[in-house]
Design a protein around this motif. Structure first.
Motif, short mmCIF file in Angstrom:
data_model
loop_
_atom_site.label_atom_id
_atom_site.label_comp_id
_atom_site.label_asym_id
_atom_site.label_seq_id
_atom_site.Cartn_x
_atom_site.Cartn_y
_atom_site.Cartn_z
N LYS A 33 4.26 26.80 -24.63
CA LYS A 33 4.35 25.64 -23.60
C LYS A 33 3.14 25.83 -22.66
O LYS A 33 2.88 26.88 -22.23
N GLY A 48 6.69 21.85 -32.26
CA GLY A 48 6.35 23.26 -31.77
C GLY A 48 5.92 24.13 -32.98
O GLY A 48 5.57 25.24 -32.45
N LEU A 76 2.44 25.28 -18.64
CA LEU A 76 3.11 24.99 -17.39
C LEU A 76 2.22 24.81 -16.41
O LEU A 76 1.18 25.05 -16.31
N ALA A 115 -3.27 18.78 -21.57
CA ALA A 115 -2.12 18.79 -20.67
C ALA A 115 -2.67 18.44 -19.20
O ALA A 115 -2.45 17.81 -18.50
N ASP A 144 4.99 30.68 -29.22
CA ASP A 144 6.24 31.21 -29.37
C ASP A 144 6.69 31.90 -30.55
O ASP A 144 6.63 31.30 -31.73
N GLU A 178 4.10 18.58 -28.19
CA GLU A 178 3.92 17.32 -27.54
C GLU A 178 2.40 16.92 -27.29
O GLU A 178 2.19 15.61 -26.91
N GLN A 215 6.36 21.10 -17.50
CA GLN A 215 5.84 21.68 -18.86
C GLN A 215 6.06 20.87 -19.99
O GLN A 215 6.52 19.90 -19.80
N LEU A 216 5.03 21.12 -20.69
CA LEU A 216 4.82 20.54 -22.01
C LEU A 216 4.85 21.43 -23.26
O LEU A 216 4.32 22.42 -23.03
N GLY A 217 5.57 21.14 -24.52
CA GLY A 217 5.57 21.75 -25.44
C GLY A 217 4.35 21.55 -26.12
O GLY A 217 3.67 20.62 -26.19
N TYR A 218 3.84 22.69 -26.96
CA TYR A 218 2.47 22.51 -27.65
C TYR A 218 2.70 21.29 -28.71
O TYR A 218 1.69 20.47 -28.90
N THR A 245 -0.13 28.94 -19.65
CA THR A 245 0.60 28.87 -21.08
C THR A 245 1.64 29.98 -21.04
O THR A 245 1.62 31.12 -20.73
#
Length: 744
Positions: free
Chosen positions: A178, A78, A180, A161, A108, A191, A186-189, A174
């Protein structure tokens, strides 16, 4: 960087964009291919098309979908790495530009880092169309560019996503790195990065409403603060390559002089010296480079040289004679910038006649000039802190006899520059390349770091030009200016450079007159003379405004004093409703300083000045005194209008830095002078810069604004000296005309 890129490999290129580097980049994509990705959504105005050709970036930018794909990379964990299309040399772009991109990416911030770009065409200034860190344009010119880059990357992550969850992308949001989705998914960037890389770049993106900003506008600590405060930050001068040698150069005492004889026997005998080379230098001069295992051996070798110089054929500038020449020129007809009717001058009830003298100034960055060159048979790598990497790589290619795409330009963090690392002649880069070429021809095949000592830097040019201003002003008892006859004498900084076609009009270099007359409604006749001198000159922080602001703001104050008007009220009347940003900045400084409401300590006086440069307005209200016969600056309150402040903390730092540099101009010893063609100063012992003991308290206040940001790296400098001078003039009753200040 990307390698072996072509437009048919777009998905892989996007993957490279979204994957974090695993190590330092050592290869560049084909220059033309990278340029094909340089679409900047209509921002590329190409202000300097000839320069773009000169540096190898001559094609127009394309569609937003062909944008540069080397600006943002997201690692599986991330971490977001943002590439900066500027030189970082203290102004904070390694934080400011990532803040802009991260805002639209919805990243983030704790996971955002940055790195410097190179001379690849992807990293040209989107307005100027060339590689350039200057003109206070980094944030101003790339604000929309970096917002769109972040928004496009975010849109691709959202689409990835949506495809993974098989839902409508409109149902997704977002937040802080992440995506949402429905049901709390949710998925982190990190991933999503690889899947997003396979998607096309969206042609259109919606940018955030400013009310939703989480990062832009927030006072933010600098990304590079820890490295710099701990001493771990590597600058260009810290470059270390395997087998690297160091070179220092004996340069002529007079600019442009050539060698008559060289006795290098003693130099070659010093331990560690590998080669002594006679090399061509800037402005047709010659020098001798001593190449050694390290700086100390190279310096000892240079000190042991026995050199004779032929100075008979070059002009030897003498500062006293030069000033006399300038005074004579100021009274002669010349090219006209403004040409108002001067007839009312003869019958004006009140008049001012004044000459102002501004000396040559050295840039004096804390890190002296340096450039490391690794030359192979058919390629070269350079490590250098440069404000114009494209111009410099083109110059290196010419010197080394290589195609420009065989030059790898590694832009290093620099310890200051103030314009000195943006030299159209690429003098210190060309010098390093000449040394590398000569060394290789002499059988020394190693990376060579050419280092300038502080004395080399101080005496080797280029300088802020010496200027003489002459003013004759007629006005009435109410301070209404009836006629203002003005002359400026000083060298052109762009004449003979690739910038000349864009800056010199009707024989007048526009950089010398910026800041004259406006925003005040004065009927002015402005005459300009550009004599030629054997002194290399260059822009210096805030360019023309570092002398024009002093002249305008001290004379406006003098008119107010002679007509018994408050200097703030007089300025407000002159500015009127047309110049609301000036009024707002000045009013903010007045309100925060307590001007007119707070009683100053005995012996202290108020000083005021306001000036616009690089589309930003800075007003200063200062407190000063005369202590033991010397002017002392105690407190500075700044009102700043730079539109939207992306990082208020950086704005504060830049204005404070500009104010301290402006203070340096005022102090005794702040001048470069010449005797028989030789620079008389050599180091900080005889060229003054402000020290901690000189520095006042500086409070910075920013006018709130939602308009796109304007420049801030330079506007803090010009109004400091006139505000200081105005305070001293009110205390002593005598206006200050010369820089540095002279009270006697």
């Amino acid at each position: 960087m990307l390698t072996n890129f072509n437009t048919r490999e777009m998905p892989r290129a996007l993957q490279n964009m979204l994957e974090r580097d695993q190590g330092p980049a050592t290869a560049s994509p084909p220059r033309r291919a990278f340029l094909k990705m340089a679409g900047l959504s209509g921002l590329a105005l190409g202000a300097f098309p000839g320069l773009a050709l000169a540096q190898g970036a001559a094609e127009a930018a394309l569609k937003p979908t062909d944008q540069p794909l080397a600006f943002v990379r997201i690692a599986p964990d991330g971490v977001v790495t943002v590439t900066i299309n500027r030189l970082e040399f203290g102004q904070g772009v390694q934080t400011g530009l990532p803040m802009i991109l991260a805002e639209e990416l919805d990243a983030d911030w704790a996971l955002v880092t940055s790195r410097l770009g190179s001379d690849d065409p992807a990293y040209v200034d989107p307005v100027f169309g060339i590689h350039l860190t200057g003109g206070s344009g980094a944030i101003k010119h790339s604000y929309t560019q970096y917002r769109e880059l972040g928004a496009r990357a975010r849109a691709m992550l959202l689409t990835a996503a949506a495809q993974r969850w098989n839902v409508d992308v409109a149902t997704l949001q977002t937040r802080s790195g992440k995506v949402l989705g429905p049901g709390g998914r949710q998925l982190g960037y990190g991933e999503l990065a690889q899947a997003a890389a396979a998607l096309p770049v969206p042609q259109k993106v919606a940018l955030k409403d400013q009310k939703d900003f989480r990062i832009i506008g927030r006072a933010t600590g600098r990304i590079d603060a820890k490295a710099k405060s701990s001493g771990k930050q590597a600058f260009g001068i810290d470059t270390r390559q395997e087998g690297q040698l160091t070179a220092v150069v004996a340069r002529p005492p007079v600019f442009g002089a050539r060698l008559k004889s060289v006795d290098d026997g003693a130099a070659r005998a010093i331990k560690g010296v590998r080669a002594v080379l006679r090399v061509p230098l800037d402005r047709g001069a010659e020098g001798v480079a001593v190449v050694a295992d390290g700086y100390w051996a190279a310096k000892r070798g240079r000190d042991a040289l026995k050199l004779e110089w032929n100075t008979a054929e070059v002009e030897k500038v003498d500062s006293e004679k030069q000033l006399a020449q300038y005074r004579e020129l100021a009274g002669q007809p010349g090219a006209r910038k403004f040409d108002a009717d001067m007839a009312p001058l003869a019958g004006a009830p009140l008049t001012i006649k004044a000459d102002f003298v501004f000396p040559y100034l050295a840039h004096a960055p804390m890190e002296p000039l340096n450039c490391t060159v690794k030359l192979d048979d058919d390629a070269a790598q350079l490590w250098v802190g440069t404000q114009m990497p494209g111009i410099d790589s083109a110059a290196a290619a010419r010197v080394l006899g290589l195609k420009q795409d065989r030059i790898t330009m590694n832009v290093a963090v620099a310890g200051g520059g103030f314009g000195r690392r943006a030299t159209p002649t690429s003098d210190f880069v060309v010098e390093a390349c000449q040394i590398a070429k000569a060394a290789r021809a002499a059988g020394v095949a190693a990376p060579i770091r050419t280092v300038w000592s502080r004395e080399d830097d101080m005496r080797g040019g280029y300088y802020r030009p010496m200027h003489l201003h002459r003013a004759h002003i007629g006005f009435d008892a109410d301070g209404n200016v009836l006629a203002w006859d003005h002359a400026i004498v000083g060298q052109s900084i762009t004449a003979g450079s690739p910038f000349e076609p864009y800056q010199v009009k009707n024989g007048i270099d526009g950089t010398a007159t910026e800041g004259m007359r406006d925003p005040y409604p004065f009927p002015m006749r402005l005459t300009v003379h550009h004599p030629k001198q054997n002194v290399p000159v260059l822009w210096w922080r805030s360019v023309g405004s570092n002398h024009t602001a002093f002249v305008m703001e001290t004379l406006v104050d003098e008119i107010a004093r002679m007509t018994t008007q408050d200097p703030v009220a007089y300025r407000m009347r002159l500015l009127g409703a047309k110049h609301a940003r000036h009024r707002d900045a000045l009013q903010l400084a007045v309100d925060k300083s307590g001007y007119g409401k707070r009683r100053l300590a005995t012996g202290r006086g108020w000083g005021v000045a306001v000036h616009e440069s690089f589309d930003s307005v800075v007003a200063y209200v200062v407190e000063a005194s005369v202590t033991d016969g010397e002017p002392v600056l105690h407190r500075v309150t700044a009102g700043v209008h730079c539109n939207l402040a992306v990082n208020p903390r950086s704005v504060e730092a830049q204005v404070q830095g500009g104010a301290v540099m402006g203070l340096s101009m005022c102090l005794p010893g702040a001048a470069i002078t010449f005797k028989d063609g030789v620079v008389e100063q050599s180091n900080f012992s005889d060229f003054t810069v402000a020290r901690m003991t000189n520095a006042p308290v500086i409070d910075v206040h920013i006018v709130p604004s939602a308009e796109p940001p304007t420049g801030i790296g330079e506007p803090g400098l010009p109004p400091l000296a006139p505000a200081f001078a105005n305070a001293i003039a009110r205390l002593t009753g005598k206006p200050l005309r010369d820089m540095p200040f002279k009270l006697a």
